[in-house]
Design a protein around this motif. Structure first.
Motif, mmCIF file in Angstrom:
data_model
loop_
_atom_site.group_PDB
_atom_site.id
_atom_site.type_symbol
_atom_site.label_atom_id
_atom_site.label_comp_id
_atom_site.label_asym_id
_atom_site.label_seq_id
_atom_site.Cartn_x
_atom_site.Cartn_y
_atom_site.Cartn_z
ATOM 1 N N ASN A 65 0.838 -1.201 0.000
ATOM 2 C CA ASN A 65 0.000 0.000 0.000
ATOM 3 C C ASN A 65 0.874 1.253 0.000
ATOM 4 O OD1 ASN A 65 -2.393 -1.525 0.171
ATOM 5 N ND2 ASN A 65 -2.226 -1.647 2.397
ATOM 6 N N LEU A 66 1.921 1.221 0.795
ATOM 7 C CA LEU A 66 2.847 2.349 0.842
ATOM 8 C C LEU A 66 3.637 2.454 -0.446
ATOM 9 C CD1 LEU A 66 4.031 4.676 2.490
ATOM 10 C CD2 LEU A 66 5.628 3.042 3.524
ATOM 11 N N TYR A 67 4.030 1.325 -1.013
ATOM 12 C CA TYR A 67 4.755 1.343 -2.288
ATOM 13 C C TYR A 67 3.928 2.061 -3.358
ATOM 14 C CZ TYR A 67 7.440 -2.549 -0.191
ATOM 15 O OH TYR A 67 8.199 -3.335 0.615
ATOM 16 N N HIS A 72 2.815 6.687 -6.874
ATOM 17 C CA HIS A 72 1.798 7.633 -7.339
ATOM 18 C C HIS A 72 2.247 9.066 -7.081
ATOM 19 C CE1 HIS A 72 -2.178 9.160 -8.332
ATOM 20 N NE2 HIS A 72 -2.167 9.848 -7.192
ATOM 21 N N THR A 73 2.788 9.321 -5.899
ATOM 22 C CA THR A 73 3.257 10.664 -5.565
ATOM 23 C C THR A 73 4.331 11.122 -6.548
ATOM 24 O OG1 THR A 73 2.749 10.355 -3.217
ATOM 25 C CG2 THR A 73 4.331 12.081 -3.777
ATOM 26 N N GLN A 74 5.278 10.239 -6.837
ATOM 27 C CA GLN A 74 6.353 10.609 -7.755
ATOM 28 C C GLN A 74 5.821 10.934 -9.149
ATOM 29 O OE1 GLN A 74 9.870 8.265 -7.459
ATOM 30 N NE2 GLN A 74 10.613 8.790 -9.504
ATOM 31 N N SER A 75 4.788 10.223 -9.586
ATOM 32 C CA SER A 75 4.259 10.455 -10.931
ATOM 33 C C SER A 75 3.497 11.769 -11.040
ATOM 34 C CB SER A 75 3.341 9.294 -11.339
ATOM 35 O OG SER A 75 2.126 9.311 -10.604
ATOM 36 N N LYS A 76 2.997 12.275 -9.902
ATOM 37 C CA LYS A 76 2.137 13.468 -9.948
ATOM 38 C C LYS A 76 2.853 14.759 -9.551
ATOM 39 C CE LYS A 76 -1.400 11.129 -11.301
ATOM 40 N NZ LYS A 76 -1.924 11.293 -12.683
ATOM 41 N N VAL A 77 3.948 14.656 -8.825
ATOM 42 C CA VAL A 77 4.702 15.865 -8.460
ATOM 43 C C VAL A 77 5.684 16.148 -9.583
ATOM 44 C CG1 VAL A 77 6.247 16.921 -6.772
ATOM 45 C CG2 VAL A 77 4.411 15.396 -6.004
ATOM 46 N N THR A 78 5.283 17.013 -10.491
ATOM 47 C CA THR A 78 6.046 17.290 -11.705
ATOM 48 C C THR A 78 6.654 18.689 -11.647
ATOM 49 O OG1 THR A 78 4.120 18.225 -12.818
ATOM 50 C CG2 THR A 78 4.456 15.829 -13.007
ATOM 51 N N PRO A 79 7.639 18.963 -12.494
ATOM 52 C CA PRO A 79 8.181 20.327 -12.554
ATOM 53 C C PRO A 79 7.112 21.357 -12.895
ATOM 54 C CG PRO A 79 9.641 18.801 -13.680
ATOM 55 C CD PRO A 79 8.395 18.027 -13.350
ATOM 56 N N GLU A 80 6.168 20.980 -13.749
ATOM 57 C CA GLU A 80 5.092 21.903 -14.117
ATOM 58 C C GLU A 80 4.214 22.231 -12.910
ATOM 59 O OE1 GLU A 80 6.820 19.921 -17.456
ATOM 60 O OE2 GLU A 80 5.777 19.033 -15.719
ATOM 61 N N ALA A 81 3.915 21.216 -12.112
ATOM 62 C CA ALA A 81 3.109 21.447 -10.911
ATOM 63 C C ALA A 81 3.859 22.338 -9.927
ATOM 64 C CB ALA A 81 2.760 20.114 -10.251
#
Length: 350
Positions: A65-67, A72-81
């Motif tokens: 669950n933590l994995y 997911h966090t890494q995929s969504k925290v982008t330079p654009e964000a």
């Protein structure tokens, strides 16, 4: 004396025991065998410990669950964000905490102990204030509960309200008043929550504790933890290495993506050159130097620790935990393969 303790524990473990007793006694046996130099026996005992920490009939925690959360966090925290966040900075005069993050067993308790001698600092006792804050986003703002995507849609007023929520939690938990002192928020695996930290406290100072990945993971495997989705990973050396790899890959992503004010404290440097390393840390935090930083083990004003390092509070800095992994290389080959990229990236390659 240790040989006698080994023999007694082996005799007790040969009888019928509750699962939790098997876990605790096996873990104690593992540490005794480690000190006796029986590394094969120690590793077997630590593996046996894992059979007891998951109590039959109770919830079985699952590190996957933590994995998933980390990936997911890494995929969504982008330079654009991250660039968009700069357009909605907080609009208040609330202070920023100091955050102490790491993978568990990386020396955060030693750093906490050193910094606890500063009279102008209040230290949280591993409370999840940042996690509670981002979990409150749907209640405080008009955003949904999809984290970390909901960080992107926060307005300046939202950020300000969430910062206020954090300080309310800090006050309730620690009695801290922002006008009086600084707050050190120590929670090692806030490492994976640095997106939220940076979103709410973009100017915060972050202390990152690093340790040789091999010693770090082995140390996690050699401890007894209360069980949750995080600590369930430490029941297996391979799962520990998997969690480490995911966490540190996310860390490297954060360092590339977010404009973090980050100080890296390496455990090995701290125990080998304490005065030099403590001076560097104090300079980073812009604290006034005090010789008490070097005699922290003589002080008695800090709280009793709830972590596996708690027994070491009050002891001088020691070096016995460095390089321990070398005794266990035959038993952790798969884990060492997972850790090798980080051994090289963090400068621990031989």
């Amino acid at each position: 004396m240790q040989a006698t303790a080994r023999d007694r524990l082996n005799k007790v473990l040969s009888s019928q025991l509750a699962a939790t007793d098997i876990a605790n006694l096996s873990n104690e046996l593992g540490h005794i065998l480690d000190r006796l130099g029986d590394y094969a026996g120690a590793f077997e005992a630590f593996n046996k410990k894992a059979l007891g920490v998951q109590v039959p009939g109770q919830r079985r925690f699952d590190p996957t669950n933590l994995y998933r959360f980390i990936r997911h966090t890494q995929s969504k925290v982008t330079p654009e964000a991250a660039a968009q966040w700069k357009k909605t900075l907080p609009i208040d005069d609330l202070p920023d905490p100091i955050f102490l993050v790491a993978f568990p067993r990386s020396g955060t308790t030693l750093l906490e102990r050193i910094l606890s001698t500063c009279p102008d600092l209040v230290i949280s006792n591993e409370e999840g204030m940042i996690q509670q804050t981002f979990e409150s986003i749907p209640m405080i703002t008009a955003q949904d509960n999809n984290y970390p995507e909901n960080l992107n849609a926060l307005t300046s007023n939202d950020v300000t309200a969430l910062r206020r929520k954090y300080w309310e939690l800090a006050g309730d938990i620690t009695g801290y008043q922002p006008q009086e002192k600084l707050l050190l928020d120590k929670l090692p695996l806030n490492l994976i929550n640095m997106a939220c930290i940076h979103r709410l406290f973009p100017n915060a100072s972050i202390i990152l504790a690093l340790r040789d990945p091999r010693d770090c993971c082995l140390s996690c495997f050699m401890q007894i933890f209360l069980q949750d989705d995080l600590t369930a990973a430490f029941n297996s050396i391979d799962e520990t290495a998997e969690l480490y790899a995911l966490s540190m890959d996310l860390l490297q992503h954060y360092r590339k993506t977010l404009d973090l004010r980050l100080f890296e404290s390496r455990y090995e440097d701290l125990v080998n050159e304490p005065e030099k390393q403590i001076h560097a840390l104090v300079d980073f935090l812009e604290f006034e130097w005090c010789d008490d930083f070097l005699s922290h083990h003589e002080k008695r004003h800090y709280k009793t620790q709830r972590t596996p390092s708690g027994l070491d509070v009050g002891r001088p800095i020691y070096k016995r935990a460095t390089g321990r992994w070398t005794h266990y290389t035959p038993y952790m080959k798969s884990a060492l393969e997972k850790l090798q990229p980080f051994v090289e990236a963090f400068g621990y390659a031989e």
